[in-house]
Design an enzyme around this catalytic site. Structure first.
Site, short mmCIF file in Angstrom:
data_model
loop_
_atom_site.label_atom_id
_atom_site.label_comp_id
_atom_site.label_asym_id
_atom_site.label_seq_id
_atom_site.Cartn_x
_atom_site.Cartn_y
_atom_site.Cartn_z
N ALA A 72 43.84 41.20 37.17
CA ALA A 72 44.02 40.40 38.38
C ALA A 72 43.56 38.97 38.14
O ALA A 72 42.48 38.74 37.60
CB ALA A 72 43.24 41.01 39.55
N VAL A 73 44.41 38.05 38.55
CA VAL A 73 44.08 36.62 38.56
C VAL A 73 44.11 36.21 40.02
O VAL A 73 45.15 36.29 40.67
CB VAL A 73 45.08 35.79 37.73
CG1 VAL A 73 44.69 34.33 37.73
CG2 VAL A 73 45.20 36.34 36.31
N ILE A 74 42.97 35.80 40.53
CA ILE A 74 42.84 35.45 41.95
C ILE A 74 42.55 33.96 42.06
O ILE A 74 41.68 33.43 41.37
CB ILE A 74 41.73 36.30 42.61
CG1 ILE A 74 42.10 37.79 42.48
CG2 ILE A 74 41.55 35.91 44.07
CD1 ILE A 74 41.01 38.75 42.89
N PHE A 122 38.11 40.85 33.74
CA PHE A 122 37.84 39.87 34.79
C PHE A 122 38.37 40.43 36.11
O PHE A 122 39.43 41.03 36.15
CB PHE A 122 38.51 38.53 34.45
CG PHE A 122 37.89 37.37 35.14
CD1 PHE A 122 36.72 36.80 34.66
CD2 PHE A 122 38.46 36.84 36.28
CE1 PHE A 122 36.13 35.72 35.30
CE2 PHE A 122 37.88 35.77 36.94
CZ PHE A 122 36.71 35.20 36.44
N LEU A 173 44.34 35.97 29.80
CA LEU A 173 44.87 35.17 28.70
C LEU A 173 44.74 35.87 27.35
O LEU A 173 45.48 35.56 26.42
CB LEU A 173 44.18 33.81 28.64
CG LEU A 173 44.60 32.81 29.71
CD1 LEU A 173 43.76 31.54 29.63
CD2 LEU A 173 46.08 32.48 29.61
N HIS A 226 43.04 26.13 37.24
CA HIS A 226 42.94 27.20 36.25
C HIS A 226 43.79 28.42 36.63
O HIS A 226 44.35 29.09 35.76
CB HIS A 226 41.46 27.60 36.09
CG HIS A 226 41.20 28.53 34.97
ND1 HIS A 226 41.37 28.17 33.65
CD2 HIS A 226 40.76 29.81 34.97
CE1 HIS A 226 41.07 29.20 32.88
NE2 HIS A 226 40.68 30.21 33.66
#
Length: 149
Positions: A80-82, A22, A57, A88
């Site tokens: 990366a979580v943006i 992702f 996750l 969420h």
């Protein structure tokens, strides 16, 4: 007082990397910076194993399997979580970090967590090169530190 020194020699260390697909443009940049730095530290390409997962996750489950396999001296989580428009972001950021910490503490295998959590794409892009390389430094240092204890 005995002082344990920092050792960034990666020769003969076996490293597993879990990469979230992702936000793949960020992840691929992290991976390149990380692998380049591992090579600079003396880690051979044949001693690096890459597994990809759909998102942050899913990383802890694969990290746990890798740690339990006893094939790796240390592990690296990349991704990366943006932030988006929903809650969420907090769930993914917090739970992926907690899962990674749980794996590290339960197995004793050091894990460098370079799953970036940023407000926007620009922040993530600005951190790619440094954070990818730092993850390599962290895992090699922690492996060598644990060997000295």
């Amino acid at each position: 007082m005995k002082k344990i020194t920092v050792d960034l020699n990666g020769k003969d260390l076996r490293i597993g990397i879990v990469l979230s697909r992702f936000n793949s443009n960020i992840g691929e940049g992290l991976l390149k910076a990380c692998v380049d730095q591992l090579h600079k530290l003396g880690v051979a390409d044949d001693d690096i194993t890459l597994a990809t997962v759909p998102g942050a996750l899913e990383a802890p489950a694969i990290l746990l399997q890798m740690a339990d396999s006893e094939q790796f001296d240390g592990l690296i989580a990349l991704g990366a979580v943006i932030r988006g428009e929903t809650y969420h972001f907090e769930v993914v950021s917090n739970e992926s970090a907690r899962g990674i910490s749980d794996v590290q503490l339960s197995t004793g295998i050091p894990i460098a967590n370079a799953i970036l959590t940023t407000e926007n794409d620009e922040q993530a892009e600005a951190r790619v090169a440094v954070k990818g390389a730092e993850a390599a430094d962290v895992v090699v240092e922690m492996i060598n530190l644990l060997k000295q204890l």
